[in-house]
Design a protein around this motif. Structure first.
Motif, PDB file in Angstrom:
ATOM      1  N   GLU A 212       0.822  -1.208   0.000  1.00 49.05           N
ATOM      2  CA  GLU A 212       0.000   0.000   0.000  1.00 49.05           C
ATOM      3  C   GLU A 212       0.860   1.264   0.000  1.00 49.05           C
ATOM      4  O   GLU A 212       0.513   2.258  -0.645  1.00 49.05           O
ATOM      5  CB  GLU A 212      -0.942  -0.024   1.212  1.00 49.05           C
ATOM      6  CG  GLU A 212      -2.055  -1.061   1.065  1.00 49.05           C
ATOM      7  CD  GLU A 212      -2.774  -1.352   2.368  1.00 49.05           C
ATOM      8  OE1 GLU A 212      -3.907  -1.874   2.309  1.00 49.05           O
ATOM      9  OE2 GLU A 212      -2.208  -1.073   3.455  1.00 49.05           O
ATOM     10  N   VAL A 213       1.988   1.209   0.705  1.00 48.36           N
ATOM     11  CA  VAL A 213       2.913   2.343   0.681  1.00 48.36           C
ATOM     12  C   VAL A 213       3.440   2.554  -0.735  1.00 48.36           C
ATOM     13  O   VAL A 213       3.494   3.681  -1.239  1.00 48.36           O
ATOM     14  CB  VAL A 213       4.091   2.134   1.655  1.00 48.36           C
ATOM     15  CG1 VAL A 213       5.113   3.266   1.518  1.00 48.36           C
ATOM     16  CG2 VAL A 213       3.599   2.071   3.092  1.00 48.36           C
ATOM     17  N   ALA A 214       3.827   1.465  -1.389  1.00 52.76           N
ATOM     18  CA  ALA A 214       4.343   1.550  -2.758  1.00 52.76           C
ATOM     19  C   ALA A 214       3.282   2.096  -3.702  1.00 52.76           C
ATOM     20  O   ALA A 214       3.579   2.918  -4.590  1.00 52.76           O
ATOM     21  CB  ALA A 214       4.808   0.172  -3.221  1.00 52.76           C
TER      22      ALA A 214
ATOM     23  N   ALA B 232       8.539  14.757  -0.745  1.00 52.40           N
ATOM     24  CA  ALA B 232       8.291  14.914   0.692  1.00 52.40           C
ATOM     25  C   ALA B 232       7.651  13.659   1.263  1.00 52.40           C
ATOM     26  O   ALA B 232       8.030  13.185   2.350  1.00 52.40           O
ATOM     27  CB  ALA B 232       7.390  16.124   0.940  1.00 52.40           C
ATOM     28  N   PHE B 233       6.692  13.097   0.536  1.00 50.93           N
ATOM     29  CA  PHE B 233       6.051  11.870   1.000  1.00 50.93           C
ATOM     30  C   PHE B 233       7.015  10.684   0.937  1.00 50.93           C
ATOM     31  O   PHE B 233       6.967   9.790   1.776  1.00 50.93           O
ATOM     32  CB  PHE B 233       4.786  11.592   0.190  1.00 50.93           C
ATOM     33  CG  PHE B 233       3.659  12.541   0.493  1.00 50.93           C
ATOM     34  CD1 PHE B 233       3.119  12.606   1.763  1.00 50.93           C
ATOM     35  CD2 PHE B 233       3.145  13.371  -0.495  1.00 50.93           C
ATOM     36  CE1 PHE B 233       2.081  13.485   2.054  1.00 50.93           C
ATOM     37  CE2 PHE B 233       2.112  14.256  -0.218  1.00 50.93           C
ATOM     38  CZ  PHE B 233       1.571  14.315   1.058  1.00 50.93           C
ATOM     39  N   HIS B 234       7.901  10.665  -0.070  1.00 54.47           N
ATOM     40  CA  HIS B 234       8.931   9.631  -0.136  1.00 54.47           C
ATOM     41  C   HIS B 234       9.808   9.690   1.109  1.00 54.47           C
ATOM     42  O   HIS B 234      10.120   8.658   1.721  1.00 54.47           O
ATOM     43  CB  HIS B 234       9.796   9.817  -1.392  1.00 54.47           C
ATOM     44  CG  HIS B 234       9.298   9.083  -2.596  1.00 54.47           C
ATOM     45  ND1 HIS B 234       9.689   7.795  -2.901  1.00 54.47           N
ATOM     46  CD2 HIS B 234       8.432   9.452  -3.576  1.00 54.47           C
ATOM     47  CE1 HIS B 234       9.101   7.401  -4.003  1.00 54.47           C
ATOM     48  NE2 HIS B 234       8.331   8.389  -4.441  1.00 54.47           N
ATOM     49  N   LEU B 235      10.223  10.890   1.467  1.00 54.51           N
ATOM     50  CA  LEU B 235      11.100  11.059   2.617  1.00 54.51           C
ATOM     51  C   LEU B 235      10.402  10.625   3.899  1.00 54.51           C
ATOM     52  O   LEU B 235      11.000   9.953   4.749  1.00 54.51           O
ATOM     53  CB  LEU B 235      11.537  12.522   2.719  1.00 54.51           C
ATOM     54  CG  LEU B 235      12.624  12.848   3.754  1.00 54.51           C
ATOM     55  CD1 LEU B 235      13.911  12.100   3.438  1.00 54.51           C
ATOM     56  CD2 LEU B 235      12.878  14.353   3.793  1.00 54.51           C
ATOM     57  N   ALA B 236       9.129  10.988   4.046  1.00 51.19           N
ATOM     58  CA  ALA B 236       8.373  10.612   5.237  1.00 51.19           C
ATOM     59  C   ALA B 236       8.202   9.094   5.332  1.00 51.19           C
ATOM     60  O   ALA B 236       8.362   8.502   6.403  1.00 51.19           O
ATOM     61  CB  ALA B 236       7.010  11.299   5.228  1.00 51.19           C
ATOM     62  N   ALA B 237       7.895   8.459   4.192  1.00 55.81           N
ATOM     63  CA  ALA B 237       7.614   7.023   4.197  1.00 55.81           C
ATOM     64  C   ALA B 237       8.852   6.176   4.435  1.00 55.81           C
ATOM     65  O   ALA B 237       8.769   5.091   5.014  1.00 55.81           O
ATOM     66  CB  ALA B 237       6.949   6.624   2.873  1.00 55.81           C
TER      67      ALA B 237
END
Length: 387
Positions: free
Chosen positions: A185-187, A201-206
């Motif tokens: 689901e993250v992917a 930004a979402f990549h960094l957070a995840a």
């Protein structure tokens, strides 16, 4: 020299006593039904005077103390978000109930009634059934306990009544687990956000478990492309719906996190895109060295990032979770991958490893069961004859 005396006035008794802090002053307290009650009070007061614990009587109200003395003194020592929270708690939940009561008259029983009223209705004379949560009421208790502790230290009251009060206990269902996503689901989410301005930004957070304010506070000077690391040195805060740049909430929050190659590549692409925007904007671009910005270079509001996340997962048909749950997702995936809890704790910026274990108890317990089965398999399979 006589330090105190008793006198009957009508049907009640009055105690008289003197203090001398350079100026001799007479004080009195009446209304005692019996001489014994007045004598007990006088003995206690004289003992406090002898031990230098006496507090001069005054009419300062709790509201005056909190808003005019205590809260202004806290501003230099508190993070802006904490200060705003204290101000809101005092203004909305304490002053409407106890603001006009003399601070010297506050009792544990009054605090107990305050907590009960807040649980029923959050504000004085508010509608029933719209009360505060237990957690919120405990925050009110924390503010009062700290403020009244300082009042004792400042010799405004003799004792702090808060420790003797009974705030509601925080109870959580033992089977309640933190809602997170699977790695698939993250992917799916990251793939669906690849064309969004906040994609990196979402990549960094995840992939790091960073808080949203930490992500939005990262500067290009905090990213080392040679060592593949990001250092967390500042954070973007939401204070009274406005934006403030502050420092990380604890010493452990100031940390350096290694980055994976894919996230680093995504940041490099974002840098290229931002440079193009700067060329177009020219002198109109507000350059604060921030990695993630609005089109003019100013900071992104933390609530905008959360709202973007909520709209996006609805569009992508993903299970509904809060943005902060990406941090929980990262932690649970890390533990499931066998990364030591001490390492996970350090990357998350927790104060200690025990805090991490407490938060993710359900995941740790599952790993312990897996470990038990794996070790047993090693033992019993070693006894099987080779084919």
């Amino acid at each position: 020299m006589q330090r105190g005396s008793l006198r009957k006035r009508g049907a009640t008794w009055t105690a008289y006593y003197f203090t001398d802090d350079g100026t001799r002053r007479q004080h009195s307290k009446g209304g005692f039904r019996t001489k014994a009650e007045a004598q007990a009070y006088l003995t206690e007061v004289l003992g406090r005077i002898q031990r230098r614990e006496f507090v001069e009587p005054h009419k300062l109200t709790l509201g005056e103390y909190l808003t005019e003395r205590w809260l202004p003194a806290q501003e230099i020592n508190l993070r802006s978000t904490t200060y705003a929270s204290y101000e809101s708690i005092i203004r909305l939940h304490i002053i409407p109930h106890l603001g006009n009561v003399a601070v010297q008259d506050i009792t544990p029983d009054q605090l107990d009634r305050l907590y009960a009223n807040l649980l029923k209705s959050g504000r004085r004379n508010g509608p029933a059934g719209q009360g505060l949560s237990v957690k919120s009421v405990r925050h009110v208790h924390t503010v009062l306990q700290r403020a009244l502790r300082d009042a004792v230290r400042k010799r405004l009251i003799a004792n702090n009544p808060a420790p003797d009060s009974d705030p509601p206990k925080l109870r959580q269902a033992p089977d309640k687990e933190i809602k997170t996503w699977t790695s698939e689901e993250v992917a799916q989410f990251l793939d669906g956000m690849k064309n969004h301005p906040l994609s990196a930004a979402f990549h960094l957070a995840a992939t790091t478990g960073m808080r949203r304010g930490e992500v939005l506070g990262v500067r290009w000077g905090d990213i080392n492309f040679e060592t593949s690391e990001v250092s967390i040195r500042q954070t973007v805060l939401n204070v009274r719906y406005g934006i403030t740049i502050g420092t990380p909430k604890t010493a452990n929050s100031r940390r350096t996190i290694p980055l994976d190659p894919t996230t680093l590549d995504r940041l490099a692409e974002h840098l290229h895109d931002q440079d193009e925007v700067k060329d177009i904007m020219g002198d109109d671009y507000i350059d604060q060295d921030l990695v993630f910005t609005r089109p003019d270079g100013s900071p992104v509001h933390p609530d905008f990032m959360s709202q973007t996340f909520e709209r996006s997962i609805k569009r992508l048909g993903l299970p509904r979770i809060r943005l902060h749950a990406l941090r929980h997702t990262y932690a649970t995936m890390s533990l499931a991958a066998g990364i030591p809890s001490k390492v996970v704790s350090g990357r998350l910026g927790h104060s200690n490893m025990n805090f991490t274990l407490d938060v993710y108890t359900h995941r740790v317990e599952a790993l312990e069961r897996e470990a038990a089965n794996k070790v047993a398999d090693l033992i019993y399979n070693s006894r099987k004859p080779k084919e």
